[in-house]
Design a protein around this motif. Structure first.
Motif, PDB file in Angstrom:
ATOM      1  N   THR A  19      47.637  43.384  36.666  1.00 50.88           N
ATOM      2  CA  THR A  19      48.857  43.829  37.094  1.00 50.88           C
ATOM      3  C   THR A  19      49.078  43.699  38.758  1.00 50.88           C
ATOM      4  O   THR A  19      49.894  44.215  39.486  1.00 50.88           O
ATOM      5  CB  THR A  19      49.243  45.356  37.116  1.00 50.88           C
ATOM      6  N   ASP A  21      48.425  41.433  42.535  1.00 47.95           N
ATOM      7  CA  ASP A  21      49.323  40.395  43.292  1.00 47.95           C
ATOM      8  C   ASP A  21      48.859  38.870  42.907  1.00 47.95           C
ATOM      9  O   ASP A  21      49.891  38.069  42.432  1.00 47.95           O
ATOM     10  CB  ASP A  21      49.188  40.509  44.841  1.00 47.95           C
ATOM     11  N   LEU A  22      47.490  38.711  42.594  1.00 48.46           N
ATOM     12  CA  LEU A  22      47.301  37.426  42.259  1.00 48.46           C
ATOM     13  C   LEU A  22      47.802  37.054  40.904  1.00 48.46           C
ATOM     14  O   LEU A  22      48.109  35.930  40.803  1.00 48.46           O
ATOM     15  CB  LEU A  22      45.460  37.401  42.278  1.00 48.46           C
ATOM     16  N   ALA A  23      47.410  38.077  39.786  1.00 45.53           N
ATOM     17  CA  ALA A  23      47.818  37.712  38.649  1.00 45.53           C
ATOM     18  C   ALA A  23      49.295  37.327  38.518  1.00 45.53           C
ATOM     19  O   ALA A  23      49.819  36.547  37.600  1.00 45.53           O
ATOM     20  CB  ALA A  23      47.630  39.189  37.612  1.00 45.53           C
ATOM     21  N   ARG A  25      51.368  36.365  40.968  1.00 45.15           N
ATOM     22  CA  ARG A  25      51.995  35.136  41.649  1.00 45.15           C
ATOM     23  C   ARG A  25      51.238  33.883  41.329  1.00 45.15           C
ATOM     24  O   ARG A  25      51.856  32.871  41.204  1.00 45.15           O
ATOM     25  CB  ARG A  25      51.474  35.295  43.357  1.00 45.15           C
ATOM     26  N   ARG A  51      44.406  49.646  35.246  1.00 44.54           N
ATOM     27  CA  ARG A  51      44.391  51.178  35.015  1.00 44.54           C
ATOM     28  C   ARG A  51      45.783  51.830  34.731  1.00 44.54           C
ATOM     29  O   ARG A  51      45.955  52.597  34.105  1.00 44.54           O
ATOM     30  CB  ARG A  51      43.861  52.099  36.266  1.00 44.54           C
ATOM     31  N   ALA A  95      37.692  49.747  35.419  1.00 43.37           N
ATOM     32  CA  ALA A  95      36.614  48.714  35.719  1.00 43.37           C
ATOM     33  C   ALA A  95      35.596  49.345  35.949  1.00 43.37           C
ATOM     34  O   ALA A  95      34.092  49.153  36.160  1.00 43.37           O
ATOM     35  CB  ALA A  95      37.060  47.728  36.570  1.00 43.37           C
ATOM     36  N   SER A 120      39.964  39.563  38.468  1.00 40.80           N
ATOM     37  CA  SER A 120      41.001  39.568  39.598  1.00 40.80           C
ATOM     38  C   SER A 120      41.210  40.812  40.156  1.00 40.80           C
ATOM     39  O   SER A 120      42.378  41.454  40.133  1.00 40.80           O
ATOM     40  CB  SER A 120      42.329  38.987  38.988  1.00 40.80           C
ATOM     41  N   VAL A 121      40.078  41.590  40.629  1.00 49.11           N
ATOM     42  CA  VAL A 121      40.237  42.916  41.243  1.00 49.11           C
ATOM     43  C   VAL A 121      39.510  42.675  42.387  1.00 49.11           C
ATOM     44  O   VAL A 121      38.968  41.713  42.755  1.00 49.11           O
ATOM     45  CB  VAL A 121      39.406  43.725  40.418  1.00 49.11           C
ATOM     46  N   GLY A 122      39.615  44.077  43.190  1.00 49.46           N
ATOM     47  CA  GLY A 122      38.737  43.820  44.588  1.00 49.46           C
ATOM     48  C   GLY A 122      37.304  43.335  44.465  1.00 49.46           C
ATOM     49  O   GLY A 122      36.838  43.966  43.312  1.00 49.46           O
ATOM     50  N   LEU A 125      34.689  45.847  42.670  1.00 53.37           N
ATOM     51  CA  LEU A 125      34.613  46.065  41.229  1.00 53.37           C
ATOM     52  C   LEU A 125      33.918  44.900  40.515  1.00 53.37           C
ATOM     53  O   LEU A 125      33.671  44.880  39.208  1.00 53.37           O
ATOM     54  CB  LEU A 125      35.824  46.155  40.721  1.00 53.37           C
ATOM     55  N   LYS A 149      37.311  35.311  45.317  1.00 60.69           N
ATOM     56  CA  LYS A 149      36.976  35.471  46.657  1.00 60.69           C
ATOM     57  C   LYS A 149      37.259  36.689  47.052  1.00 60.69           C
ATOM     58  O   LYS A 149      38.362  37.240  46.639  1.00 60.69           O
ATOM     59  CB  LYS A 149      37.435  34.259  47.394  1.00 60.69           C
ATOM     60  N   PRO A 150      36.797  37.337  48.027  1.00 60.72           N
ATOM     61  CA  PRO A 150      35.647  36.920  48.913  1.00 60.72           C
ATOM     62  C   PRO A 150      34.446  37.267  47.806  1.00 60.72           C
ATOM     63  O   PRO A 150      33.982  38.200  47.501  1.00 60.72           O
ATOM     64  CB  PRO A 150      35.353  37.950  50.009  1.00 60.72           C
ATOM     65  N   TYR A 414      45.406  26.539  40.281  1.00 65.87           N
ATOM     66  CA  TYR A 414      45.042  27.475  39.377  1.00 65.87           C
ATOM     67  C   TYR A 414      44.944  27.096  37.977  1.00 65.87           C
ATOM     68  O   TYR A 414      44.252  27.598  37.010  1.00 65.87           O
ATOM     69  CB  TYR A 414      45.726  29.057  39.592  1.00 65.87           C
TER      70      TYR A 414
HETATM   71  P1  NAP Z   1      45.822  43.841  44.141  1.00 62.89           P
HETATM   72  O1  NAP Z   1      47.265  43.142  44.441  1.00 62.89           O
HETATM   73  O2  NAP Z   1      45.445  44.982  44.894  1.00 62.89           O
HETATM   74  O3  NAP Z   1      45.527  44.101  42.590  1.00 62.89           O
HETATM   75  C1  NAP Z   1      44.320  44.755  42.211  1.00 62.89           C
HETATM   76  C2  NAP Z   1      44.616  44.697  40.535  1.00 62.89           C
HETATM   77  O4  NAP Z   1      43.404  45.399  40.174  1.00 62.89           O
HETATM   78  C3  NAP Z   1      45.630  45.616  39.973  1.00 62.89           C
HETATM   79  O5  NAP Z   1      46.037  45.158  38.836  1.00 62.89           O
HETATM   80  C4  NAP Z   1      44.897  47.111  39.911  1.00 62.89           C
HETATM   81  O6  NAP Z   1      45.633  47.907  39.007  1.00 62.89           O
HETATM   82  C5  NAP Z   1      43.627  46.625  39.427  1.00 62.89           C
HETATM   83  N1  NAP Z   1      42.606  47.713  39.425  1.00 62.89           N
HETATM   84  C6  NAP Z   1      42.267  48.311  40.761  1.00 62.89           C
HETATM   85  N2  NAP Z   1      41.210  49.102  40.476  1.00 62.89           N
HETATM   86  C7  NAP Z   1      40.825  49.027  39.190  1.00 62.89           C
HETATM   87  C8  NAP Z   1      39.818  49.831  38.267  1.00 62.89           C
HETATM   88  N3  NAP Z   1      39.011  50.355  38.478  1.00 62.89           N
HETATM   89  N4  NAP Z   1      40.046  49.188  37.047  1.00 62.89           N
HETATM   90  C9  NAP Z   1      40.780  48.164  36.418  1.00 62.89           C
HETATM   91  N5  NAP Z   1      41.659  47.624  37.381  1.00 62.89           N
HETATM   92  C10 NAP Z   1      41.651  47.926  38.635  1.00 62.89           C
HETATM   93  O7  NAP Z   1      44.899  42.650  44.411  1.00 62.89           O
HETATM   94  P2  NAP Z   1      45.013  40.964  44.200  1.00 62.89           P
HETATM   95  O8  NAP Z   1      45.671  40.759  45.731  1.00 62.89           O
HETATM   96  O9  NAP Z   1      45.590  40.631  42.826  1.00 62.89           O
HETATM   97  O10 NAP Z   1      43.675  40.346  44.465  1.00 62.89           O
HETATM   98  C11 NAP Z   1      42.779  40.489  43.363  1.00 62.89           C
HETATM   99  C12 NAP Z   1      41.450  39.759  43.744  1.00 62.89           C
HETATM  100  O11 NAP Z   1      41.918  38.290  43.934  1.00 62.89           O
HETATM  101  C13 NAP Z   1      40.585  40.281  44.998  1.00 62.89           C
HETATM  102  O12 NAP Z   1      39.478  40.076  45.021  1.00 62.89           O
HETATM  103  C14 NAP Z   1      41.209  39.281  45.994  1.00 62.89           C
HETATM  104  O13 NAP Z   1      40.550  39.198  47.391  1.00 62.89           O
HETATM  105  C15 NAP Z   1      41.427  38.110  45.264  1.00 62.89           C
HETATM  106  N6  NAP Z   1      42.408  37.115  46.051  1.00 62.89           N
HETATM  107  C16 NAP Z   1      43.598  37.450  46.029  1.00 62.89           C
HETATM  108  C17 NAP Z   1      44.539  36.703  46.373  1.00 62.89           C
HETATM  109  C18 NAP Z   1      46.186  36.981  46.614  1.00 62.89           C
HETATM  110  O14 NAP Z   1      46.887  35.859  47.048  1.00 62.89           O
HETATM  111  N7  NAP Z   1      46.509  37.864  46.152  1.00 62.89           N
HETATM  112  C19 NAP Z   1      44.123  35.250  46.970  1.00 62.89           C
HETATM  113  C20 NAP Z   1      42.854  34.805  46.826  1.00 62.89           C
HETATM  114  C21 NAP Z   1      41.920  35.870  46.426  1.00 62.89           C
HETATM  115  P3  NAP Z   1      45.414  49.364  38.940  1.00 62.89           P
HETATM  116  O15 NAP Z   1      45.429  49.976  40.336  1.00 62.89           O
HETATM  117  O16 NAP Z   1      46.697  49.767  38.003  1.00 62.89           O
HETATM  118  O17 NAP Z   1      44.339  49.588  38.200  1.00 62.89           O
END
Ligand code: NAP
Length: 485
Positions: A19, A21-23, A25, A51, A95, A120-122, A125, A149-150, A414
């Motif tokens: 859910t 941002d990466l998933a 977009r 979650r 997670a 695709s989580v922080g 995790l 990444k990172p 992607y």
């Molecule tokens: P985000 O928008 O903060 O989303 C995080 C996701 O992880 C949410 O679905 C969140 O949902 C879930 N989550 C958090 N804690 C969790 C847990 N304990 N168990 C299960 N799910 C959990 O982050 P994002 O931007 O999509 O980035 C995800 C990863 O991709 C990161 O490592 C980031 O560095 C990398 N990344 C992102 C981008 C980008 O453009 N966004 C680009 C390159 C790399 P819940 O809170 O409901 O659990």
């Protein structure tokens, strides 16, 4: 010319952070486009996991919104979308805890489906996820994990993460994603170098004066300030994306186009990099304008010394590149969003045209964005009767023009990379030792900044970066290429 789509084997792809941002977009729209292209089998399944308390119908609504928002006009594909969503499911899962794991296990299909888990989580995790997959019996030998990444924030943390993953997964199961490697032009860099006889004989310090790699963004950190301020341009762009571009530009020809042949050659480049002298690196921060906040106003810490720009001169200590510097730069709020690799060839050894000829050089430019393509600057006679005057003109191949409608089918990074995961092709993913070697090179630079306690140099929004970055290359009698849209 119509591109041929080869369907991949049936798969179960679990998106942890489904859910996020990466998933929203990138991952879900990419999967939908591959579905429309006929690459996803009818019984392939995409399972979002996070979650948030949601059922399958709720997640399908989320996926529909994401695809509609990021895939433009999908009215023509409404029937496709309905069918794609039938293959989408969701599980509420922690997670870092025990909630949801038995439910996830129950949703996975049998051995005839390739299993892939997208982290695709922080980054905090990544380790807990790997451990739980193993503990719940889901880390089957044929499964794959995709790690975003990172990948660490320095050598020590990258090593630790590699070690945690290696406890439960073989290196052949780990797909460390760098979406730059999924870009068509980046792959084309290998085709240009190794499928043409024209360039390779000239691709060395005897003929190449220097290389420039630029990844310029026009936007600021915006809403990503919290994350960005903890990393900065060096960690966020230089250590991974630019390093990968440098490797593909500088590596020796691999014996074969296969994962380890290519990655072995990339690793040799990183290991051959000389340490960067403190005087050969410049970092900067963008200033505020009348209408836009400066870097320090966009992040929480108003005294932050994190860089939004970095430029450096890299030297590769091997036979091919001794004496040819690689100037690398990346930054935010620059003049334009433009990324390119420029190969600047040396002057002709002798000019038969007099002094005028010395000012002309062949430059091969590989444009990553915008207008992915290749341009070769050649020197010709200026038309007209005014004597032998020389002028530089581009031999330009913009892929979308040269390839016509086929170029519209070019998958985004992607799409390409997720399908590679399912196919089991690791060529465009970073190996653990590559990532560690890249940190080993960048760590001393960052530690040097921290020890010196110096401030990044301010630069104006819409500029080419700080003045010292211009001086970095000017003092070698060279100049940066213009950053233009
Ligand atoms: P985000 O928008 O903060 O989303 C995080 C996701 O992880 C949410 O679905 C969140 O949902 C879930 N989550 C958090 N804690 C969790 C847990 N304990 N168990 C299960 N799910 C959990 O982050 P994002 O931007 O999509 O980035 C995800 C990863 O991709 C990161 O490592 C980031 O560095 C990398 N990344 C992102 C981008 C980008 O453009 N966004 C680009 C390159 C790399 P819940 O809170 O409901 O659990």
């Amino acid at each position: 010319m119509v591109s041929r789509v080869i369907p991949v084997q049936p798969f179960d792809l679990v998106i942890f952070g489904g859910t996020g941002d990466l998933a929203r977009r990138k991952i879900l729209p990419a999967l939908f486009r591959r579905f429309c292209a006929g690459q996803m089998a009818e019984d392939a399944r995409v399972i979002g996991a996070a979650r948030g308390d949601m059922n399958a119908a709720g997640y399908r609504g989320f996926a529909r919104d994401a695809i509609t928002e990021f895939d433009g006009d999908i009215t023509m594909m409404e029937a496709h979308l309905a069918r794609f969503l039938e293959q989408v499911d969701y599980v509420t899962l922690d997670a870092a805890g025990d909630v949801g794991w038995p439910e996830l296990a129950a949703k996975l299909t049998g051995a005839d489906h390739t299993r892939a888990f997208y982290f695709s989580v922080g980054p905090a995790l990544f380790g807990p996820l790997a451990t739980r997959l193993y503990d719940h019996g889901l880390a089957s030998p044929g499964c794959r994990i995709v790690v975003e990444k990172p990948f660490g924030r320095d050598l020590a943390s990258a090593r630790k993460l590699n070690a945690v993953l290696a406890e439960h997964f073989d290196e052949t199961q780990i797909y460390r994603i760098d979406h730059y490697l999924g870009k068509e032009t980046v792959q084309n860099l290998m085709a240009i170098r190794f499928a043409n006889t024209l360039f390779e004989p000239l691709w060395n310090s005897q003929y190449v004066d220097h290389m420039q790699i630029t990844v310029a963004e026009s936007g600021g950190v915006g809403t990503r300030g919290g994350y960005y301020d903890k990393s900065g341009a060096m960690r966020d762009m230089m250590q991974n994306h630019i390093m990968q571009l440098l490797c593909l530009t500088a590596m020796e020809p691999p014996a074969k186009y296969d994962p380890d042949s290519v990655r072995d050659e990339k690793l040799k480049v990183i290991r051959a990099l000389d340490p960067v002298e403190p005087g050969d690196v410049v970092r900067g921060q963008y200033e505020s304008t009348d209408t836009l906040p400066g870097y320090r106003n966009e992040v929480e810490n108003r005294d932050t010394t994190t860089e939004s720009f970095v430029a450096l001169k890299a030297r590769i200590g091997n036979w091919r590149w001794a004496g040819t510097p690689f100037y690398l730069r990346t930054g935010k709020r620059l003049r334009a969003r433009a990324s390119e690799i420029a190969v600047v060839f040396k002057d002709a050894p002798h000019s038969i045209f007099g002094a005028d000829a010395g000012r002309h050089r062949n430059i091969l430019t590989i444009r990553l964005q915008p207008n992915e393509g290749i341009e070769m600057g050649v020197t010709i006679k200026e038309p007209g009767p005014g004597g032998m005057r020389l002028v530089d003109v581009p031999l330009d191949m913009t892929f979308s023009e040269a390839l016509g409608p086929q170029s519209e089918d070019i998958p985004d990074a992607y799409e390409r990379l997720i399908m590679d995961v399912i196919r089991g092709d690791q060529t465009l993913f970073m190996r653990g030792d590559e990532v560690e070697a890249a940190w080993a090179w960048t760590d001393p630079i960052i530690e040097g900044w921290e020890a010196a306690g110096t401030q990044p140099e301010l630069y104006s929004t819409g500029s080419s970066g700080p003045d010292d970055a211009l001086a970095l290359i000017h003092r070698d009698g060279r100049r940066w290429r213009e950053i233009k849209p």
